[in-house]
Design a protein around this motif. Sequence first.
Motif, PDB file in Angstrom:
ATOM      1  N   LEU A 423       0.862  -1.276  -0.088  1.00  0.00           N
ATOM      2  CA  LEU A 423      -0.356  -0.179   0.045  1.00  0.00           C
ATOM      3  C   LEU A 423       0.978   1.315   0.115  1.00  0.00           C
ATOM      4  O   LEU A 423       2.132   1.695   1.069  1.00  0.00           O
ATOM      5  CB  LEU A 423      -1.347   0.024   1.135  1.00  0.00           C
ATOM      6  CG  LEU A 423      -2.001   1.070   1.285  1.00  0.00           C
ATOM      7  CD1 LEU A 423      -2.827   0.984   0.101  1.00  0.00           C
ATOM      8  CD2 LEU A 423      -2.759   1.170   2.946  1.00  0.00           C
ATOM      9  N   THR A 424       0.593   2.101  -1.016  1.00  0.00           N
ATOM     10  CA  THR A 424       1.683   3.348  -0.955  1.00  0.00           C
ATOM     11  C   THR A 424       1.448   4.071   0.186  1.00  0.00           C
ATOM     12  O   THR A 424       0.272   4.072   1.040  1.00  0.00           O
ATOM     13  CB  THR A 424       1.404   4.250  -2.236  1.00  0.00           C
ATOM     14  OG1 THR A 424      -0.678   4.793  -2.236  1.00  0.00           O
ATOM     15  CG2 THR A 424       1.407   3.236  -3.507  1.00  0.00           C
ATOM     16  N   GLU A 425       2.391   5.343   0.633  1.00  0.00           N
ATOM     17  CA  GLU A 425       1.988   5.582   1.965  1.00  0.00           C
ATOM     18  C   GLU A 425       2.178   7.416   1.709  1.00  0.00           C
ATOM     19  O   GLU A 425       1.802   8.261   1.852  1.00  0.00           O
ATOM     20  CB  GLU A 425       3.406   5.987   2.677  1.00  0.00           C
ATOM     21  CG  GLU A 425       3.683   4.352   3.569  1.00  0.00           C
ATOM     22  CD  GLU A 425       4.850   4.400   4.459  1.00  0.00           C
ATOM     23  OE1 GLU A 425       4.575   4.792   5.590  1.00  0.00           O
ATOM     24  OE2 GLU A 425       5.697   3.797   3.531  1.00  0.00           O
ATOM     25  N   ARG A 426       2.360   7.722   0.502  1.00  0.00           N
ATOM     26  CA  ARG A 426       2.313   8.592  -0.552  1.00  0.00           C
ATOM     27  C   ARG A 426       1.909   8.912  -1.505  1.00  0.00           C
ATOM     28  O   ARG A 426       2.583   7.977  -2.324  1.00  0.00           O
ATOM     29  CB  ARG A 426       3.157   9.525  -0.215  1.00  0.00           C
ATOM     30  CG  ARG A 426       4.283   9.869  -0.506  1.00  0.00           C
ATOM     31  CD  ARG A 426       5.493  10.373  -0.220  1.00  0.00           C
ATOM     32  NE  ARG A 426       6.793  10.625  -1.329  1.00  0.00           N
ATOM     33  CZ  ARG A 426       8.034  11.250  -0.964  1.00  0.00           C
ATOM     34  NH1 ARG A 426       8.432  11.467  -0.225  1.00  0.00           N
ATOM     35  NH2 ARG A 426       8.177  10.955  -2.153  1.00  0.00           N
ATOM     36  N   THR A 427       1.298  10.203  -2.309  1.00  0.00           N
ATOM     37  CA  THR A 427       1.281  10.052  -3.456  1.00  0.00           C
ATOM     38  C   THR A 427       3.054  10.072  -4.135  1.00  0.00           C
ATOM     39  O   THR A 427       3.015  11.293  -3.755  1.00  0.00           O
ATOM     40  CB  THR A 427       0.535  11.799  -3.806  1.00  0.00           C
ATOM     41  OG1 THR A 427      -1.246  11.418  -3.385  1.00  0.00           O
ATOM     42  CG2 THR A 427       0.177  11.550  -5.300  1.00  0.00           C
ATOM     43  N   GLN A 428       2.520   9.619  -5.720  1.00  0.00           N
ATOM     44  CA  GLN A 428       3.791   9.292  -6.830  1.00  0.00           C
ATOM     45  C   GLN A 428       4.044  10.117  -7.759  1.00  0.00           C
ATOM     46  O   GLN A 428       2.876   9.672  -8.121  1.00  0.00           O
ATOM     47  CB  GLN A 428       4.413   8.588  -6.382  1.00  0.00           C
ATOM     48  CG  GLN A 428       4.889   7.577  -4.820  1.00  0.00           C
ATOM     49  CD  GLN A 428       5.616   6.550  -4.220  1.00  0.00           C
ATOM     50  OE1 GLN A 428       6.750   5.963  -5.634  1.00  0.00           O
ATOM     51  NE2 GLN A 428       4.793   5.373  -3.978  1.00  0.00           N
TER      52      GLN A 428
END
Length: 507
Positions: A423-428
């Motif tokens: 799960l991503t932890e920030r917008t990339q």
Amino acid sequence: MYKSFILILAVLSAGLFISGCDAGLSGTASENQPPSTNLTVERINRGDDFRLSSQINISWWGNDPDGYVVGYEYAINDTSEGAWTFTERSDSTFILPITEGQSVDDVLFKVRAVDNEGAKDPVGARLVYPIVNSDPTVSFSETETPPDTLFSISSFGWRFNDPDGLLNIRSTEIAINDTINGWTEIPVSSENEGRIFISLEVDNSSTGTKTADVFLGRSYNRGVDESGDPIQIAGVEVGATNTAYVRSIDAAGAVSQLDSVSWYIKPQRSKVLFLNDIGSNNSLEKQNEHLSYLNSYGIEPDQWLINTGTPSLGTIELSDQFPAVVDPTLQKTLAKWDHIYWVSNDIDRNIVHALEITREFFEQGGNMFVTIPMKEIGQDDDIFNFIPVDSIGDYSSASSRSTNFIINNNTEVPSLTGGPSLLTERTQTSIFPLKPIPGATLLYQTDFQTTTLTGRIEDYTEFEGVGIENPEGNVIYFGMDLTLLNGNNNLADFIEYICIQRLGFSN
């Protein structure tokens, strides 16, 4: 009738002439006369301050009064009968010998002609050459010496020369840490042309003083001495800084000035090598996070920091923290490990050289996990010859107004093969989706979107891969920054799945 009479008279006249000549011959045959010999230079008038170099071109010629000269014999200093050397040449370049330990000498050169009947000039031509010996020189080649730190294999290249000619070099030697009793002779021949390249391989499984095996040339041939015994060098320190010294010695015993280079030899503790090519200020912080996940499963890899250089002007040159000599030094060094974990923050960094430098590593059954964010690169980029990616996404195919790719915060990165879902932890942004090459296995994908000039977010409906295993099963490439994917607090499980379950990493 008249013609027959004339013919008979001619025959009778010829017979009388021959008979008369035989009657007038008397005496004995002449003996063979020996040839004579001359040197082109008959006299040398030079004081001690103007002596000649020991490498001298000497020429001569011969005459024979009753035949022809077939060759010559020459002798240097020793003119006893067994000391002469035959040659058909009338000139040659000689390295005149200087008595060992002396810097000047007077050397006799004598030559004599030999004729077609084997007769030799009984006198010959002679000249004494006043010569002076020049000290040889030696220096390490900057592009063929170890970087600051290495593991089990260290290579050295050096050049040697002599103003009196390369043939005047008697030997070239190397010593590690000990210039009193530690000199080891390295074989030289005319094929070396003034250059030497060797590699030292040492058992670095533990620290301490070791004996290194010597390998000669780029072909990595085991070095042996004149007796056929392996060439080895004692006193190499694993887990410490070492200094290599070189010198050359000429035929007169003159020794060159020393040249030296120092480097540190690291012990190898693991079957896994961690390559840190993160070219940013938080490089060590990122490294420690990756290592913590490996450590949690009992894997404590050897570490190699290779993050020098910058790709801002295109693909970087190979890191100077690697040995400069790829074949054989770097290739054989990397082949000492069974597994490589390669992390970087830019696909244009050292990974572009992976195909060349890991050839022997893969030939010996090694495998590799590579995690580097994929950015926009050309389809003809060299990296596509290594990673199992056919092509990357094109945001303009989604909309003519699209300007970039985006992966939102809290976006699932699911496994397609039974691994843990991330799960991503920030917008990339600027992370590009991957299309596998034929036969490769798509392991992970995620939801890619594109941004437009007006700020709108649009869904991207083409391929969306981020993790791919090659058809051979020995390279897994993941095209995102793993340290930003621990939203499910299970990144350690991901490392265990990829590195241990699929690639078989073990310490």
